[in-house]
Design a protein around this motif. Structure first.
Motif, PDB file in Angstrom:
ATOM      1  N   TYR A 154      32.889  84.879 -47.672  1.00 16.20           N
ATOM      2  CA  TYR A 154      33.080  84.910 -46.218  1.00 16.20           C
ATOM      3  C   TYR A 154      33.283  83.513 -45.642  1.00 16.20           C
ATOM      4  O   TYR A 154      34.071  83.320 -44.708  1.00 16.20           O
ATOM      5  CB  TYR A 154      31.885  85.575 -45.542  1.00 16.20           C
ATOM      6  N   ASN A 155      32.575  82.523 -46.188  1.00 20.47           N
ATOM      7  CA  ASN A 155      32.694  81.182 -45.608  1.00 20.47           C
ATOM      8  C   ASN A 155      34.007  80.496 -45.968  1.00 20.47           C
ATOM      9  O   ASN A 155      34.251  79.365 -45.537  1.00 20.47           O
ATOM     10  CB  ASN A 155      31.498  80.298 -45.996  1.00 20.47           C
ATOM     11  N   GLU A 156      34.864  81.156 -46.758  1.00 23.24           N
ATOM     12  CA  GLU A 156      36.211  80.638 -47.009  1.00 23.24           C
ATOM     13  C   GLU A 156      37.251  81.332 -46.130  1.00 23.24           C
ATOM     14  O   GLU A 156      38.437  80.995 -46.190  1.00 23.24           O
ATOM     15  CB  GLU A 156      36.588  80.812 -48.483  1.00 23.24           C
ATOM     16  N   GLY A 173      38.698  61.613 -29.954  1.00 22.08           N
ATOM     17  CA  GLY A 173      37.548  61.368 -29.100  1.00 22.08           C
ATOM     18  C   GLY A 173      36.900  62.581 -28.478  1.00 22.08           C
ATOM     19  O   GLY A 173      36.067  62.446 -27.578  1.00 22.08           O
ATOM     20  N   PHE A 174      37.241  63.782 -28.931  1.00 23.08           N
ATOM     21  CA  PHE A 174      36.627  64.990 -28.395  1.00 23.08           C
ATOM     22  C   PHE A 174      35.327  65.321 -29.125  1.00 23.08           C
ATOM     23  O   PHE A 174      35.194  65.055 -30.324  1.00 23.08           O
ATOM     24  CB  PHE A 174      37.567  66.200 -28.543  1.00 23.08           C
ATOM     25  N   GLN A 175      34.395  65.915 -28.399  1.00 25.60           N
ATOM     26  CA  GLN A 175      33.244  66.556 -29.006  1.00 25.60           C
ATOM     27  C   GLN A 175      33.562  68.042 -29.102  1.00 25.60           C
ATOM     28  O   GLN A 175      34.025  68.645 -28.130  1.00 25.60           O
ATOM     29  CB  GLN A 175      31.993  66.370 -28.156  1.00 25.60           C
ATOM     30  N   THR A 176      33.324  68.639 -30.258  1.00 28.02           N
ATOM     31  CA  THR A 176      33.680  70.040 -30.468  1.00 28.02           C
ATOM     32  C   THR A 176      32.426  70.900 -30.615  1.00 28.02           C
ATOM     33  O   THR A 176      31.527  70.577 -31.391  1.00 28.02           O
ATOM     34  CB  THR A 176      34.561  70.208 -31.710  1.00 28.02           C
ATOM     35  N   TYR A 177      32.386  71.995 -29.862  1.00 29.58           N
ATOM     36  CA  TYR A 177      31.255  72.917 -29.863  1.00 29.58           C
ATOM     37  C   TYR A 177      31.726  74.328 -30.189  1.00 29.58           C
ATOM     38  O   TYR A 177      32.848  74.717 -29.855  1.00 29.58           O
ATOM     39  CB  TYR A 177      30.587  72.960 -28.487  1.00 29.58           C
ATOM     40  N   ILE A 178      30.858  75.104 -30.810  1.00 31.77           N
ATOM     41  CA  ILE A 178      31.067  76.534 -30.952  1.00 31.77           C
ATOM     42  C   ILE A 178      30.282  77.235 -29.850  1.00 31.77           C
ATOM     43  O   ILE A 178      29.112  76.920 -29.615  1.00 31.77           O
ATOM     44  CB  ILE A 178      30.603  77.039 -32.333  1.00 31.77           C
ATOM     45  N   PRO A 189      23.662  77.670 -40.294  1.00 29.52           N
ATOM     46  CA  PRO A 189      23.587  77.221 -41.689  1.00 29.52           C
ATOM     47  C   PRO A 189      24.934  76.889 -42.326  1.00 29.52           C
ATOM     48  O   PRO A 189      24.976  76.236 -43.371  1.00 29.52           O
ATOM     49  CB  PRO A 189      22.921  78.415 -42.401  1.00 29.52           C
ATOM     50  N   VAL A 190      26.058  77.348 -41.719  1.00 22.98           N
ATOM     51  CA  VAL A 190      27.355  77.182 -42.379  1.00 22.98           C
ATOM     52  C   VAL A 190      28.391  76.415 -41.574  1.00 22.98           C
ATOM     53  O   VAL A 190      29.436  76.024 -42.106  1.00 22.98           O
ATOM     54  CB  VAL A 190      27.951  78.556 -42.776  1.00 22.98           C
ATOM     55  N   THR A 191      28.143  76.170 -40.282  1.00 20.58           N
ATOM     56  CA  THR A 191      29.212  75.603 -39.445  1.00 20.58           C
ATOM     57  C   THR A 191      29.556  74.156 -39.773  1.00 20.58           C
ATOM     58  O   THR A 191      30.710  73.751 -39.615  1.00 20.58           O
ATOM     59  CB  THR A 191      28.841  75.691 -37.952  1.00 20.58           C
ATOM     60  N   GLU A 192      28.583  73.382 -40.238  1.00 23.49           N
ATOM     61  CA  GLU A 192      28.899  71.980 -40.527  1.00 23.49           C
ATOM     62  C   GLU A 192      29.829  71.871 -41.721  1.00 23.49           C
ATOM     63  O   GLU A 192      30.800  71.110 -41.708  1.00 23.49           O
ATOM     64  CB  GLU A 192      27.620  71.179 -40.765  1.00 23.49           C
ATOM     65  N   GLN A 193      29.551  72.653 -42.759  1.00 19.22           N
ATOM     66  CA  GLN A 193      30.416  72.631 -43.935  1.00 19.22           C
ATOM     67  C   GLN A 193      31.770  73.277 -43.634  1.00 19.22           C
ATOM     68  O   GLN A 193      32.805  72.805 -44.091  1.00 19.22           O
ATOM     69  CB  GLN A 193      29.750  73.359 -45.100  1.00 19.22           C
ATOM     70  N   ALA A 194      31.751  74.349 -42.854  1.00 16.51           N
ATOM     71  CA  ALA A 194      32.986  75.087 -42.588  1.00 16.51           C
ATOM     72  C   ALA A 194      33.910  74.368 -41.625  1.00 16.51           C
ATOM     73  O   ALA A 194      35.135  74.358 -41.801  1.00 16.51           O
ATOM     74  CB  ALA A 194      32.658  76.479 -42.039  1.00 16.51           C
ATOM     75  N   TYR A 195      33.336  73.742 -40.580  1.00 14.83           N
ATOM     76  CA  TYR A 195      34.156  73.183 -39.503  1.00 14.83           C
ATOM     77  C   TYR A 195      33.858  71.729 -39.151  1.00 14.83           C
ATOM     78  O   TYR A 195      34.529  71.157 -38.291  1.00 14.83           O
ATOM     79  CB  TYR A 195      33.954  73.986 -38.204  1.00 14.83           C
ATOM     80  N   PRO A 198      28.054  70.231 -36.351  1.00 15.34           N
ATOM     81  CA  PRO A 198      26.633  70.252 -36.713  1.00 15.34           C
ATOM     82  C   PRO A 198      25.873  71.330 -35.956  1.00 15.34           C
ATOM     83  O   PRO A 198      26.351  71.836 -34.922  1.00 15.34           O
ATOM     84  CB  PRO A 198      26.154  68.848 -36.320  1.00 15.34           C
ATOM     85  N   PRO A 199      24.696  71.718 -36.429  1.00 17.29           N
ATOM     86  CA  PRO A 199      23.924  72.809 -35.814  1.00 17.29           C
ATOM     87  C   PRO A 199      23.657  72.616 -34.328  1.00 17.29           C
ATOM     88  O   PRO A 199      23.660  73.587 -33.563  1.00 17.29           O
ATOM     89  CB  PRO A 199      22.616  72.820 -36.615  1.00 17.29           C
ATOM     90  N   GLU A 200      23.432  71.346 -33.919  1.00 17.17           N
ATOM     91  CA  GLU A 200      23.100  71.104 -32.513  1.00 17.17           C
ATOM     92  C   GLU A 200      24.292  71.315 -31.582  1.00 17.17           C
ATOM     93  O   GLU A 200      24.126  71.321 -30.352  1.00 17.17           O
ATOM     94  CB  GLU A 200      22.530  69.697 -32.321  1.00 17.17           C
ATOM     95  N   GLN A 201      25.491  71.501 -32.140  1.00 18.38           N
ATOM     96  CA  GLN A 201      26.665  71.765 -31.320  1.00 18.38           C
ATOM     97  C   GLN A 201      27.149  73.211 -31.466  1.00 18.38           C
ATOM     98  O   GLN A 201      28.322  73.513 -31.277  1.00 18.38           O
ATOM     99  CB  GLN A 201      27.775  70.770 -31.662  1.00 18.38           C
ATOM    100  N   VAL A 202      26.202  74.089 -31.794  1.00 18.04           N
ATOM    101  CA  VAL A 202      26.482  75.520 -31.906  1.00 18.04           C
ATOM    102  C   VAL A 202      25.667  76.261 -30.854  1.00 18.04           C
ATOM    103  O   VAL A 202      24.446  76.123 -30.782  1.00 18.04           O
ATOM    104  CB  VAL A 202      26.120  76.052 -33.304  1.00 18.04           C
TER     105      VAL A 202
END
Length: 326
Positions: A154-156, A173-178, A189-195, A198-202
């Motif tokens: 799934y993470n692929e 220069g953008f900060q990106t959030y989910i 647990p997966v967003t940093e590796q996938a995209y 980091p967790p604090e921006q989810v």
């Protein structure tokens, strides 16, 4: 002589660097050009649309925008697998819905239980453990489970063009959030590796947690109680609550993102709204107005009026997934 060679190589390579494609999986055309033009304007200090780096915030929905959401949301797949894994400890589930239908492989029967059944399913599979224990269960599931159509983990199943877009924005220069309706601790647990996020921006939906001491050790326990729903009108609320600035770039794919699109692009003239339209039935899925997952209706109708970019997945993307054969 050595210095001369270095200068010569730099001069020689400059044109090649200028031609470097920051979005190589996007086909050349109006969609790609619109993104590049917007980023160029807001990052050029001499342009009237220049935006200071601290205000360059971009928010992205996750399901259907950054990774696939068909034939069902990944988190629903996780819930179904968790029910099967936990079933031996819950013999009563053989008679109680929605668990009875899930164990029988009857997804239509599960869906008939409605919102009440989904909430009950979520509480049974997501609560009653510490946050650390849940993060490990999620990570293990992503490592072991396969998507039913592609057979890939799934993470692929992340969209390569959107990952390139995230990188491109951050390079400028953008900060990106989910900002997703999915569970915040399911994604983290997966967003940093996938995209590279980091967790604090989810930002996502959450259940209640409480601090406790277990054998003298501090833990956070997950409770069977909804804390925050980050979907529809909840998305602008979540952005304001957790980011504290109004973004200038927003990307979604469904009517669940409608309020977020309206709020981001309605507040500032220097803003950009993007909708991923799933039009490729061969490489991915084709769906919009009638879909049970990722329904796109109202937002698509208003896209032209509100100047939201409607990205045609079939025609605008050279590749959808990184594992595709060119």
């Amino acid at each position: 002589m050595l210095n001369f060679v270095r200068v010569f190589l730099v001069v020689l390579l400059l044109p090649l660097a200028a031609l470097a494609d920051d979005l190589p999986s996007w086909n050349d055309g109006a969609s790609k050009q619109a993104i590049v033009d917007f980023v160029s304007k807001v990052t050029d200090e001499k342009n009237a649309d220049f935006v200071k780096p601290e205000d360059r915030i971009a928010v992205f929905d996750n399901d259907g925008t950054l990774w696939s959401e068909q034939p069902f949301y990944f988190q629903l797949g996780f819930m179904l697998d968790r029910v099967k894994a936990l079933a031996p400890d819950h013999p009563e589930w053989k008679e109680n819905e929605p668990f009875k239908s899930i164990l029988a492989g009857d997804l239509k029967g599960m869906a008939a239980s409605g919102e009440k059944g989904v909430v009950e399913l979520g509480m049974a599979t997501h609560a009653g453990m510490t946050t650390d224990a849940f993060a490990k269960i999620v990570s293990d599931w992503f490592s072991a489970s396969k998507h039913p159509k592609t057979g890939k983990p799934y993470n692929e199943m992340t969209f390569l063009p959107m990952r390139e877009l995230l990188d491109y924005l951050r390079a400028n220069g953008f900060q990106t959030y989910i900002v997703s309706g999915g569970g915040i601790e399911f994604m983290r647990p997966v967003t940093e590796q996938a995209y590279g996020i980091p967790p604090e921006q989810v930002i996502g939906s959450s259940i209640a947690t409480e601090y406790a001491l277990v054998d003298g050790e501090p833990v956070l326990n997950r409770l069977p109680k909804i804390d925050f729903v980050d979907d529809g009108p909840g998305k602008p609320v979540g952005i304001n609550k957790f980011i504290g600035r109004r973004p200038i770039f927003v990307a979604g794919n469904s009517d669940g993102d409608y309020e977020m699109l309206r709020w981001v692009t309605g507040g500032k003239p220097k803003s950009f709204g993007l909708i991923v339209h799933h039009t490729d039935a061969v490489r991915e899925y084709a769906y919009d107005r009638e879909s049970h997952f990722g329904k796109l209706d109202k937002a698509m109708d208003e896209a032209a009026q509100r100047k939201w970019l409607l990205v045609d997945m079939k025609n605008d993307w050279k590749k959808i997934y990184a594992f595709e054969t060119p």
